[in-house]
Design a protein around this motif. Structure first.
Motif, PDB file in Angstrom:
ATOM      1  N   SER A 109       0.819  -1.377  -0.099  1.00 46.04           N
ATOM      2  CA  SER A 109       0.058   0.209  -0.065  1.00 46.04           C
ATOM      3  C   SER A 109       0.791   1.243  -0.059  1.00 46.04           C
ATOM      4  CB  SER A 109      -0.942  -0.034   1.390  1.00 46.04           C
ATOM      5  OG  SER A 109       0.026   0.324   2.257  1.00 46.04           O
ATOM      6  N   GLY A 110       0.378   2.228  -0.291  1.00 45.18           N
ATOM      7  CA  GLY A 110       0.904   3.668  -0.180  1.00 45.18           C
ATOM      8  C   GLY A 110       1.520   3.877   1.381  1.00 45.18           C
ATOM      9  N   GLY A 145      -0.688   8.522   3.652  1.00 42.24           N
ATOM     10  CA  GLY A 145      -1.381   7.583   4.271  1.00 42.24           C
ATOM     11  C   GLY A 145      -1.900   7.588   5.703  1.00 42.24           C
ATOM     12  N   VAL A 253       2.289   8.623  -4.640  1.00 39.46           N
ATOM     13  CA  VAL A 253       1.208   7.721  -4.660  1.00 39.46           C
ATOM     14  C   VAL A 253       0.384   7.974  -5.858  1.00 39.46           C
ATOM     15  CG1 VAL A 253      -0.454   6.432  -3.447  1.00 39.46           C
ATOM     16  CG2 VAL A 253       1.863   6.291  -2.814  1.00 39.46           C
TER      17      VAL A 253
HETATM   18  C1  LIG Z   1       0.052  10.699  -1.371  1.00 46.59           C
HETATM   19  C2  LIG Z   1      -0.487   9.413  -0.859  1.00 46.59           C
HETATM   20  N1  LIG Z   1       0.493   8.699  -0.034  1.00 46.59           N
HETATM   21  C3  LIG Z   1       0.061   7.585   0.474  1.00 46.59           C
HETATM   22  C4  LIG Z   1      -1.266   7.130   0.356  1.00 46.59           C
HETATM   23  C5  LIG Z   1      -1.675   6.012   0.961  1.00 46.59           C
HETATM   24  O1  LIG Z   1      -1.784   4.904   0.115  1.00 46.59           O
HETATM   25  P1  LIG Z   1      -2.789   3.628   0.852  1.00 46.59           P
HETATM   26  O2  LIG Z   1      -4.297   4.192   0.865  1.00 46.59           O
HETATM   27  O3  LIG Z   1      -2.528   2.733  -0.342  1.00 46.59           O
HETATM   28  O4  LIG Z   1      -2.325   3.033   2.052  1.00 46.59           O
HETATM   29  C6  LIG Z   1      -2.084   8.006  -0.390  1.00 46.59           C
HETATM   30  C7  LIG Z   1      -3.665   7.603  -0.752  1.00 46.59           C
HETATM   31  O5  LIG Z   1      -4.332   8.138  -1.378  1.00 46.59           O
HETATM   32  C8  LIG Z   1      -1.780   8.982  -1.165  1.00 46.59           C
HETATM   33  O6  LIG Z   1      -2.483   9.888  -1.698  1.00 46.59           O
END
Ligand SMILES: Cc1ncc(COP(=O)(O)O)c(C=O)c1O
Length: 439
Positions: A109-110, A145, A253
């Motif tokens: 995941s992000g 995130g 992300v």
């Molecule tokens: C810039 C950024 N970083 C991190 C994330 C987190 O990603 P995840 O929801 O896959 O954990 C997001 C999610 O929208 C994001 O926009």
């Protein structure tokens, strides 16, 4: 269908659960630019799922790759073992990351990518003998995130306040770059605001560079409501990081994989970070996956610091480079290359920009901002009821068969990059129509 479905068990993320469950909206299938809802309606996807389905939904090549992987190798560990697909996915990804940023750590995941990037920055300084550099600088309104690392460096108050006693210590924040007085209705990068990066110098003066490990920003802030970096801002951040030996992390992300018309925002703005966090469109969001792209010199410093035979970094996830996610990434990255998806996004950007800015003058609209295939439409909030006007607009758009995203009083539009001119016109036309009916 909804009558038979028990909605009580699933605790929905980032959702007003009671409100949603009283009037659920279910998506049951998807293809190309469209979702199909539970009551059989076609919904034009103006959000690329959640800024992640860049190649359009259920692409045959990606589906086939996942099906094949699932039937061939369901799972293989990547701790002390490996499988070909994960190495292949890293190689394909390294082909499109900026030169030299070709060492890839996979996550799911992000949020995990962000935690991983922060850890890599610490590990790097420690390996260089500067382990006292353990402070991070984030930015107000940043979204990184929901891990404790991510909400600590992030700057969205609602995401932090309930957990504020448990955030990472030693984190400071730059101010955000949003300013309607100077930049309302900017097309592309706003002209005003490069000087806001100089605040990093002030934070370095305050904390001393020797205590700071890294600076993390989204080059284009998405989740907070589409904030495009002012001209010259990222360049200044880069220069100040260089001057003081700070690792610069771009959280790509959302901005990655063609959203802004280049592979990554780094190339779009021609400002190279040291580490990039990735997720979402890395495999067209078809199987959970995130990644961290790291400058080779940083990777090598960490890898070469310990004795041969010792694990260099005690970090990883059971599913770092899961076979299905890796197979999907390989198929997706091939598809982007074969179809020229990023160039297609760049070519469609002027029409998208014009359509977005046609909303200037529409009732309630106080700003439109855009870059590549992303736009934010900011509405004047209702007196004493922030967010309700935009939420109502989002619901009405959905009822008219167009999915947009709402965040506070901002509507965000980020369709799959395969969107055509007629679909762009329909998305913004629907938003305009709906705003005419929302009080
Ligand atoms: C810039 C950024 N970083 C991190 C994330 C987190 O990603 P995840 O929801 O896959 O954990 C997001 C999610 O929208 C994001 O926009």
């Amino acid at each position: 269908m909804t009558q038979d479905l028990d909605l009580s068990n699933f605790w929905m993320p980032f959702t007003a659960n009671r409100q949603y469950k009283a009037a659920p909206r279910l998506l049951v299938s998807a293809k190309g630019m469209y979702y199909t809802s539970h009551n059989g309606r076609q919904i034009l996807d103006g959000t690329g799922g959640l800024w992640c389905v860049n190649a359009g939904h259920c692409r045959d090549e990606i589906v086939a790759a996942i099906q094949h992987a699932a039937a061939t190798l369901d799972f293989a560990p990547t701790f002390q073992m490996g499988h070909p697909l994960v190495f292949e996915a890293a190689t394909k990804l390294a082909e499109i990351t900026p030169a030299g940023m070709d060492r890839i750590f996979f996550t799911n995941s992000g949020s995990e990518a962000v935690d991983t990037a922060l850890k890599i920055a610490l590990a790097y300084h420690r390996a260089r003998g500067e382990g006292q550099r353990n402070r991070f600088i984030g930015r107000e309104r940043g979204y990184h995130g929901v891990g404790f690392g991510g909400i600590s460096v992030g700057g969205i108050a609602t995401n932090r306040k309930a957990f504020s006693g448990a955030l990472l210590p030693g984190v400071d924040h730059l101010q955000h770059t949003h300013n309607l007085e100077h930049n309302a209705f900017s097309r592309g990068q706003p002209a005003w605001g490069a000087h806001l990066a100089d605040e990093l110098e002030r934070l370095v003066m305050l904390h001393d560079a020797s205590t700071i490990a890294a600076v993390i920003v989204e080059p284009m802030a998405g989740s907070t409501g589409v904030l495009i970096p002012p001209q010259g801002y990222l360049e200044r951040l880069r220069a100040i990081c260089d001057k003081h030996g700070l690792v610069l992390i771009f959280d790509e992300v959302i901005s990655g994989f063609g959203r802004l018309g280049s592979a990554f925002a780094a190339q779009k703005f021609n400002v190279m970070p040291d580490i990039m966090t990735l997720a979402k469109a890395v495999n067209n969001a078809s199987v959970p996956m995130g990644a961290v792209a790291v400058r080779r010199a940083i990777h090598d410093t960490v890898i070469d610091a310990g004795p041969a035979g010792a694990i260099e970094m005690f970090h990883g996830y059971t599913y770092s480079g899961h076979a299905l996610a890796a197979a999907a990434a390989c198929a997706t990255l091939d598809l982007y290359k074969r179809e020229g998806t990023f160039a297609q996004a760049a070519a469609m950007s002027p029409a998208f920009e014009d359509a977005a800015h046609s909303l200037k003058g529409t009732r309630h609209v106080i700003d439109v901002r855009n870059l590549g295939l992303v736009a934010g439409v900011e509405l004047a909030p209702r007196e004493g009821k922030p967010g309700t006007r935009a939420y109502e607009a989002f619901i009405k758009c959905y009822e008219k068969g167009v999915l947009v995203r709402v965040t506070g009083d901002i509507l965000a539009i980020s369709p799959p990059l395969i969107v055509d001119a007629a679909q762009i016109a329909r998305i913004f036309g629907t938003v305009g129509e709906v705003l005419g009916t929302v009080e």
